[in-house]
Scaffold this active site. Structure first.
Site, PDB file in Angstrom:
ATOM      1  N   HIS A 176       0.979  -1.222  -0.100  1.00 38.92           N
ATOM      2  CA  HIS A 176       0.005  -0.003  -0.169  1.00 38.92           C
ATOM      3  C   HIS A 176       0.999   1.264   0.205  1.00 38.92           C
ATOM      4  O   HIS A 176       1.853   1.402   0.614  1.00 38.92           O
ATOM      5  CB  HIS A 176      -0.983   0.113   1.276  1.00 38.92           C
ATOM      6  CG  HIS A 176      -2.092   0.863   1.289  1.00 38.92           C
ATOM      7  ND1 HIS A 176      -1.672   2.366   1.210  1.00 38.92           N
ATOM      8  CD2 HIS A 176      -3.400   0.768   1.151  1.00 38.92           C
ATOM      9  CE1 HIS A 176      -2.938   2.890   1.223  1.00 38.92           C
ATOM     10  NE2 HIS A 176      -3.900   1.985   1.178  1.00 38.92           N
ATOM     11  N   ARG A 191      -6.752  10.458  -0.275  1.00 40.23           N
ATOM     12  CA  ARG A 191      -6.476  10.886  -1.789  1.00 40.23           C
ATOM     13  C   ARG A 191      -7.699  10.782  -2.349  1.00 40.23           C
ATOM     14  O   ARG A 191      -8.063  12.103  -3.186  1.00 40.23           O
ATOM     15  CB  ARG A 191      -5.570  10.229  -2.269  1.00 40.23           C
ATOM     16  CG  ARG A 191      -3.985   9.998  -1.913  1.00 40.23           C
ATOM     17  CD  ARG A 191      -3.078   9.180  -2.673  1.00 40.23           C
ATOM     18  NE  ARG A 191      -3.282   7.684  -1.798  1.00 40.23           N
ATOM     19  CZ  ARG A 191      -3.119   6.577  -2.346  1.00 40.23           C
ATOM     20  NH1 ARG A 191      -3.174   6.539  -3.661  1.00 40.23           N
ATOM     21  NH2 ARG A 191      -3.196   5.523  -1.692  1.00 40.23           N
TER      22      ARG A 191
END
Lengths: 256, 655
Positions: free
Chosen positions: B257, B277
């Site tokens: 990740h 994000r």
């Protein structure tokens, strides 16, 4: 940056035990659970502790640190003085299994006694419509990570084994409030009145709103104010409870 | 002498109580099967609680253009077309039903203005698709399934006077062997007949006889040094499947990740949700540059914004702007961060900056990302509403897993064995999109439960019996860490026993350094050598104390699984001479269309079920290359030919 920290960890089992002293390295940014892990890896490989995520999300590593109920993974070492001895003991309200691990089955028993969500019969999957402000209230309670610190600290059952049968504890009274505030819960249509069962079957009346549960909640859920008191107020429509009266007086004074 | 074991008998046993396991158990019980769930931790603590962002399902609540075909396309692109396409199809089609079903069990998702389930943007998803509850969606999923199980138990209490009449959760129990029985005596036709394990609290052994076993044990992250995973992620199900004679595929694909915490050291690896994000957060290097624009790969060029103005416009006008490159699939973002840090543009603690503080009002950040706000405040003294976070890649997910039938989740080659969720392989190809995990758990958890129940019912009276000698063998294996094989063993350094904690740390360091995010042939060969050495040494790992809740003992047992799985990862990664998704080769940096249709299959090299492991040169794993079935024509037709040419060979396309 690093220092040698002094610790007292309770070790033992159901038959008994005692605090055991350790001196162990402590590094910048570490939490109490890091220290417990270092002890396992270097000094006490069979030291029993329950933990999972180490990120404050699973609620497994509950214990009492210097007498305060906390999650070990969210208690930073920097809150203690370097010269201070940090004492870690298992949660007191539940029977010890071994070292820092307790038998929390009380909570699972109570969970089963709370009637489940009743889906509205007229709505199929995908047809539910709810407004954010209406789900928000129950969502606050669903933040609960079931660390059981509120159950542990609650004086109704802490040191009062005899109350355990009749009292579900803050976590599960809050569960009743959560379902009661669910915008689409159809319990009432089936003849189930959640508010009065909280009072009659799950021991809501034992709670005298000392807010200890709220204080220890690592998710900062306002258990007393937002779940228990509203539940009491509504239950009181049906049943007189002097504590509700007292509670409402206290709150009224605060808003002055 | 017969080993003392607690005996139970069920129709279906589910190993693992995360999203996939609980969904499987609910299904099996609803099909009328007596079902047991075994969980390594307490009920409700599974790793699923750590999932943050959401559940991907093309309900079309926020953008009505969304549908299963778009979701399928995104999933295949994210996995670089290596996905088991039938699984990706079933997943995309069934995910909405699985989410809506959760609402009927009491789940409370965040809402849209018109009262529907809200959906948020995420990397690689064309439309806002993730049903969510702030940034604690995994907790909501686990709690809902847990409470559904309780409600089924309440029904049973009403009907039979016993909560556990048809569905029982065995908490804090660990399975160490799947038991199988060959009717003819030949290993080739052996079937599942039960499981063997130990109870953490007492250290006692148990056997559950059952014709159908569903593996739902999650992943393998604890073999790596910096993971986002909890302690349970020791590859148990992967190893159990291998030992029972099943095959693993795609083990070279490990997802790092892109955004884990990097400071302070004790929290390194803890996940920072992709929702940061998705909701507007951007990545910057030490020069303050939004660097992701430099890292848009050729295959995604047309779909992502080329400059900041276009990217920022997308949040409010997605139909006329392309997506910001911060929302590329995870493998791309992780590689980009890795490259920036390596080039000397990193943050003070070796990550990059993830900033949402200049992008959203403080109040909005607290509302949308409450647990991120809390996590950084409590653990790093960082207020994410006022300053950027420092983040870097963390080992998060394994795409590889048990080779299963896409429709039934049945493990290839072992009748009675099923697998769902992270432990199953294929669905995500070479890289999983965020949000596709929770939906995977529900879709294939349900299918595994359903077909395990069907299998158990069809077998009816002819269930295979557990053989006593298998129980004896499993017990002896589990007790080995107490029995001091080191005594007089000349293989050990200084003749001293090994500490399981040290072995585990060495394993994590090896996988981190030599089979990590960027891989090279020489390093992986070295890793295989070290793994062989660790395997030999692990035979002499000795634990102190007794069997009651002894973490040293549990770790010694888990080491077997981590070593097996790590070897699969290293062997498959060495063999695949290309870069694709969660497998990046420094020495083979390009994606190779010829490799696209190939799976690498791992199975136990020696006679099934036996690990000798004494010879360091000999591995435990046999690796073979196998072609996948060609993608069905109607599914291929969902893509433009130009795009397909980037992934498929000319022969595949003309066929």
């Amino acid at each position: 940056m690093s220092y040698r920290g002094r610790f007292k960890i309770w070790r033992g089992d159901a038959k008994g035990g005692a605090l055991q002293e350790f001196v162990v390295e402590v590094n910048e940014g570490e939490v109490v659970l890091d220290i417990i892990h270092r002890l396992q890896a270097t000094q006490a490989p069979d030291l029993a502790v329950r933990w999972n995520c180490k990120a404050g999300k699973c609620g497994s590593c509950s214990a009492e640190i210097n007498g305060r109920p906390r999650l070990m993974c969210m208690t930073r070492m920097s809150v203690f003085d370097e010269s201070e001895t940090v004492t870690v003991t298992p949660m007191r309200t539940f029977p010890v299994v071994r070292d820092l691990v307790t038998d929390v089955s009380f909570n699972y028993t109570k969970a089963r006694e709370i009637p489940s969500f009743v889906p509205p019969p007229q709505l199929g999957p995908g047809e539910y419509r709810m407004q954010q402000e209406d789900v928000g209230r129950s969502q606050e309670f669903r933040k609960c990570i079931e660390c059981f610190l509120c159950q542990n600290v609650c004086h109704v059952v802490r040191d009062h084994e005899e109350n355990k049968t009749a009292f579900a504890g803050p976590r599960f009274l809050m569960r009743i409030a959560e379902l009661d505030m669910h915008p689409l819960d159809a319990a009432e249509e089936t003849g189930l009145d959640r508010k009065s069962t909280a009072q009659d079957e799950h021991g809501l009346g034992y709670c005298n709103i000392t807010k200890c549960c709220t204080e220890v909640c690592p998710e900062h859920i306002k258990i007393t104010d937002n779940a228990l008191i509203p539940l009491k107020e509504r239950a009181a429509d049906r049943k007189y409870d002097p504590l509700v009266w007292l509670g409402s007086m206290i709150r009224r004074r605060r808003t002055d | 002498m017969t080993t003392q074991v607690e005996r139970h008998s069920y129709d279906v046993v589910v190993v693992g109580a995360g999203g996939a396991g609980l969904r499987a158990a609910i299904e099996a019980r609803s099909q009328g099967m007596r079902t047991a769930v075994i969980c390594k931790s307490l009920f409700g603590k599974a790793h699923t609680v750590m999932a943050e962002g959401g559940i991907a399902a093309s309900m079309g609540n926020v953008n009505e253009n969304d549908n299963w075909q778009v979701h399928f396309r995104d999933t295949m692109r994210g996995g670089k077309f290596l996905n088991q396409w039938r699984m990706a199809e079933l997943h995309a089609k069934e995910a909405p039903d699985r989410v809506w079903e959760l609402e009927t069990w009491g789940a409370l998702f965040d809402r849209t203005k018109d009262g529907k389930i809200s959906q948020r943007n995420f990397g690689g998803h064309e439309y806002p698709r993730l049903a969510h509850v702030g940034d604690r969606t995994g907790l909501e999923l686990i709690r809902t399934l847990q409470q559904k199980i309780v409600s089924l138990q309440q029904e049973d209490k009403k009907e039979f006077g016993d909560y556990e009449a048809r569905l029982k959760v065995f908490q804090e129990c660990t399975v160490t062997r799947i038991l199988t029985r060959a009717e003819s005596g030949s290993a080739a036709d052996s079937r599942v007949c039960g499981v063997f394990g130990y109870v953490r609290e007492s250290g006692r052994f148990f056997v559950i006889e059952a014709p159908a076993v569903v593996l739902a044990t999650g992943g393998i992250g604890k073999s790596f040094k910096v993971p986002s995973n909890s302690w349970e992620y020791t590859g148990d199900g992967h190893a159990l499947a291998l030992l029972a004679g099943a095959q693993l595929i795609n083990m070279e694909f490990v997802q790092f990740h892109p955004t884990g915490m990097v400071w302070p050291p004790s929290v390194k690896g803890i996940l920072v949700t992709e929702s940061v994000r998705g909701d507007g957060g951007v990545l910057r290097n030490s020069d303050g540059k939004r660097f992701m624009f430099d890292y848009i790969p050729e295959v995604f060029k047309e779909k992502y914004a080329q400059d900041e103005a276009e990217a920022d416009g997308w949040y409010t006008a997605p139909d006329t702007h392309r997506r910001p490159p911060e929302l590329l699939p995870r493998d791309e973002v992780a590689r980009a961060i890795n490259a920036e840090v390596k080039a000397g543009h990193g943050s003070p603690h070796g990550g990059v900056f993830l900033d949402v503080s200049t992008r959203l009002p403080a109040e909005e950040i607290r509302r949308r990302l409450p647990s991120m706000h809390h996590q950084f405040k409590e653990l790093a003294d960082v207020d994410i509403t006022a300053e950027p976070m420092e983040v870097g890649p963390t080992c998060h997910y394994v795409m590889g897993g048990v080779d299963v039938d896409p429709d039934t989740a049945a493990a290839t080659g072992v009748p009675g064995l099923f697998a769902a969720g992270e432990v199953a392989g294929g669905m995500h190809g070479s890289n999983r999109l965020g949000g596709n995990s929770l939906s995977d758990l529900l879709v294939f958890g349900r299918r595994a439960g359903l077909y395990a129940a069907t299998y158990a019912a069809e077998l009816a009276g002819s269930r295979p019996q557990v053989a006593e000698e298998q129980i004896e063998g499993a017990a002896a294996e589990a007790l080995r860490p107490f029995s001091a094989e080191y005594a007089g063993n000349t293989d050990t350094v200084d003749g001293r026993p090994e500490n399981p904690y040290s072995l585990h740390q060495e394993l994590q360091q090896t996988m981190n350094d030599l089979v990590g995010i960027i891989r090279r042939a020489g390093e992986m060969e070295e890793a295989l050598h070290r793994l062989a050495d660790l395997r030999v040494r692990s035979r002499t790992a000795v634990v102190e104390g007794h069997r009651q809740f002894n973490p040293g003992w549990h770790l010694a047992i888990d080491l077997r699984n981590m070593l097996l799985v790590s070897e699969c990862v290293a062997r498959a990664a060495l063999e695949r001479t290309e870069s694709r998704g969660g497998h990046t080769r420094d020495d083979y940096p390009q994606m190779d269309r010829l490799w696209r249709k190939s799976n690498l299959v791992c199975e136990l090299a020696e006679y099934r079920g036996v690990i000798t492991g004494q010879d360091p040169a000999m591995g435990q794993i046999k690796l073979t290359r196998r072609d996948m079935l060609p993608i069905r024509a109607d599914l291929l037709a969902l893509f433009e030919k130009d795009e397909l040419l980037k992934y498929l060979t000319d022969e595949e396309l003309s066929a």
